[in-house]
Structure formats: structure tokens, C-alpha cells
Design a protein around this motif. Structure first.
Motif: not given
Length: 433
Positions: A24-25, A253-255, A298-301, A428-431
């Protein structure tokens, strides 16, 4: 405009479980810490200011409402750009602090500059949050503050339109906000202020550095070269444009979802020089099995397919404790977090709440005065009480990625800092957006 400060009804929510790695972005709202400080500095400036990309959430609306009650002119109808026009501060006024530590600790020093009586109160849990050192400091500066014998909310500041200022001693070991609140108002004091901390270490040091950095950006002269001493000279603050970067603690939490699912999450729009503790987060997530990169995207994990245990002093980033605890319950080795005694005085006693709620799901946690030990073992679904604490809700959502059936009693509490959290998380979870 949606009024996020209105009474809110709890809404149960079952945390969605991920069947695949997340990818996800996410465009997340602005930093609460930056928005709160920019609002205060703008209200005390000599000219108008704008906030680009501010956070609209319960805490920041309470901050705006408190400043408006004292006479500041604010236009916040545009979610992307807020306008602040300073105006002489006056009472009588009432400030609803809700459960926002920034409001209850930043605005009493501002109210000391108002001409008239300004009262403060908030949610029931706010009445047990530590305010005594701030009240004592204001008394030391000659400000009259009426409080219960506990030195807590509800309180009243009886301002005369000016504060002489000077040198004060404070024990800010309960919260760095106790110092930040004094520093933010200090340029308007006749003699400025010298704040000396005496006691155990001040937690959340990055937030104090943020305060100093923003004061200087507004034109204040600040000396923080001596440990535990902050000196602010009197002088005018300049109105200016504030660019509010995305919220790091809200992004965590998203990371964490990237680590739990072996996926990838990017938050665009992150500056290469951040006022927030990005490097500290990078170290923590790398130790737990993640990879973080900052690029033009951006900032990516990225997750690496495993979550590892972690031993760390979290005193400087204690707001991350709930999500890191959730990660630790899913890790392949034990974890130990220390330096977080002060989070017992946050929205709830977070140490006790984390031990209780994750313990009820089958986790093996032991709490100490200033930390937690987590020994991973299989978790099960079940009810999870949030205690009206947004970060407890974030922790439950992270665990729910791997454990079906975790049922939060209240997801609306996330509106404190991110009203769209449930929708963003589910997408995010389901896309599916």
C-alpha cells in the motif's frame, strides 16, 4: 465541517486479518505534534500564519477551539490549509482539553497571557493526568492558577495580560509536554524564561527538540546547550507558513503491518530532514526484522518475512510502545521494553492495559514499574478493550492482522489523531479503497 470534538459513541470493530502481504501507498494526515505547536506559535505571533497539510482530528480541533475561545482568529474550514490571525488574548473563556495532553499542557501558559479568567476541563481520564509540575511552574512565574488539591483538572488561570517570566525549576519526568508548554509561550513573557529540569530524565526528548526547532523557526532565541536547561529570550514571534509533514507515530501501525505480513507500506511526502524521530524508528524496526528507506517516493517499510524480539529503552519514543508490544507478541523471540514508566499517566495506564488485554488473548507479558517483558506464544481472538485510547486500538489492529477475531470495544477513539483510521486500515488489508 465535521465536529470531531462532539460527544462520540463507541463503535465495536473486528480487526481485519491479512491473508496476503500488504502492499500500500497511504497518504496519511499531518503530524499532531507539529500541528499543535504550529497553532500555538501562530496564535502568539505578530502576524498571520498558515498551516499547510495540518492534522484535522479531535486533539487538534480541541487545540484550535481553545485558542479561538481566548480570541485567536482561525479559519480551518479548508482541510489542506489553515489560517491563523493573532488577536489579543482575553477571558472569560473555557477550554475543553478532551483527553489531549498537548491542550492541557500547552494552553495554560498561553492563558496566563490572556486578560481574564480561563477555565480548563476535559474527559474524566484527563483529570488524573499529571499537571502539578506545570501548575507549580506557573505559580513560580507569578501566575495565579486555581486547582483542586491534587493540582489537576479542572483548573482556572487568572491572567492579567502579561507574565513577568524568569527562572523556574520543574520536575518534567512525567512528560516533556510540561517543558514544551512553558517554552512555547515564553517569548511573550516580559523576561522570557529559563526552565531547569530536576528529577529523573525527561521522556520523549525528540518532542522537546521539535519544540526548540519550531520556536527558532518562528524567530525565537532559544539556548538548549546545557543539559536539562532551556532558555528562551523575550521577543516577537513571526507569522509564517508552516509545512506540516505526515505523522510518524500515526504511520507506525501501518509500517508494523508490513513486518507482520511480509509486505510493503509507503507514506509519500516525507521530507528528507524530519522534525520527527525517523532514525530512531528505523533502528527499532530494523532490529525487529523490517527495512526502512527514505526516497523521493516517500518513507517505505518492507517486511522480511519474520518479526524478531527486541530489547530497547523506549523513553524517547514511548508513544510507539503499544504497537511495538503488538509486534513483540507475534515475534520469534522475547522482548523487553524499559524507560516507559511515564506512559502509566497517558490516556490510560498503558503498561497495565497492554499487559491485561494481550494477556487475555493468550500472550505472556510481565509488567514492571517502567516497562514490559513479552514472551511470544500463540494468541487467540477475543474482546480487546481500548480504554478510549487510540494507541491501544492501533496495537489491537496490528495483532489482528495475524490473529482472527480480535474485537475492539471502541474504534472511534482513533479519531483523537486519525478519524479515517478504520477505513484506511481496512483498505490496506483488503487492497480495496
Amino acid at each position: 465541517m465535521e465536529n470531531l470534538t462532539a460527544a462520540r459513541l463507541p463503535r465495536p470493530w473486528t480487526a481485519p486479518t491479512a491473508s496476503d502481504p500488504v502492499s500500500a501507498t497511504l497518504r496519511l494526515p499531518g503530524s499532531k505534534s507539529l500541528t499543535a505547536r504550529a497553532l500555538v506559535l501562530s496564535s502568539l505571533a505578530s502576524g498571520p500564519s498558515t498551516l499547510a497539510g495540518p492534522l484535522r482530528a479531535r486533539d487538534t480541533e480541541l487545540m484550535a477551539g481553545g485558542l479561538q475561545a481566548m480570541g485567536t482568529h482561525l479559519s480551518i474550514s479548508d482541510d489542506e490549509r489553515w489560517l491563523v490571525r493573532p488577536h489579543p488574548l482575553v477571558g472569560p473563556a473555557h477550554v475543553d482539553v478532551g483527553l489531549a495532553g498537548t491542550v492541557m499542557r500547552f494552553l495554560p501558559p498561553v492563558a496566563s497571557l490572556a486578560d481574564g479568567r480561563v477555565t480548563f476541563d476535559g474527559d474524566p481520564q484527563a483529570r488524573v493526568r499529571p499537571l502539578g509540575p506545570l501548575v507549580g511552574a506557573l505559580h513560580g512565574l507569578g501566575v495565579r492558577v486555581d486547582t483542586p488539591p491534587t493540582g489537576s483538572l479542572p483548573l482556572a488561570v487568572l491572567g492579567t495580560g502579561r507574565v513577568t517570566g524568569g527562572e523556574i525549576v520543574i520536575d518534567a519526568s512525567a512528560s516533556s509536554q510540561l517543558v514544551s508548554g512553558l517554552l512555547l509561550a515564553a517569548p511573550r513573557f516580559d523576561r522570557g524564561v529559563v526552565v531547569r529540569h530536576v528529577g529523573p530524565p525527561v521522556p520523549s526528548a525528540p518532542h522537546l527538540r521539535m519544540t526548540v526547532r519550531m520556536l527558532r523557526a518562528a524567530g525565537a532565541a532559544v539556548d538548549d546547550t546545557t543539559p536539562d536547561v532551556w532558555s528562551v529570550e523575550p521577543g516577537q514571534l513571526a507569522g509564517r507558513g508552516w509545512e506540516i509533514e505526515p505523522d510518524l507515530s500515526g504511520a507506525v501501525p501501518f509500517f508494523a503491518a508490513a513486518l507482520v505480513t511480509g509486505g510493503e507500506v509507503t507514506v509519500p511526502g516525507w521530507p528528507h530532514s524530519s522534525a520527527q524521530p525517523v532514525e530512531r524508528l528505523r533502528t527499532l524496526l530494523q532490529a525487529m526484522g523490517g527495512e526502512m528507506t527514505l526516497s523521493t517516493a516517500g518513507l517505505t517499510v518492507r517486511g522480511t518475512g519474520a518479526v524478531h524480539g527486541l530489547t530497547a529503552d523506549l523513553s524517547d519514543v514511548s508513544e510507539l510502545t503499544p504497537v511495538l508490544t503488538a509486534l513483540a507478541t507475534l515475534a520469534d523471540s522475547p522482548s523487553r521494553f524499559t524507560g516507559i514508566a511515564h506512559i502509566r499517566g497517558h490516556e490510560t495506564d498503558r503498561i497495565a492495559a497492554l499487559a491485561r488485554e494481550f494477556g487475555a488473548l493468550g500472550a505472556d507479558l510481565t509488567e514492571s514499574h517502567d516497562g514490559l517483558e513479552i514472551r511470544p506464544r500463540p494468541l487467540r481472538g477475543g474482546p480487546f478493550e481500548t480504554y478510549h485510547d487510540h494507541r491501544m486500538a492501533h496495537a489491537a489492529a496490528v495483532a489482528g492482522l495475524a490473529v482472527p477475531g480480535i474485537e475492539l470495544d471502541d474504534v472511534v477513539c482513533t479519531s483523537k489523531t486519525m478519524p479515517k483510521f478504520p477505513a484506511l486500515w481496512s483498505a490496506m488489508v483488503t487492497g480495496k479503497s
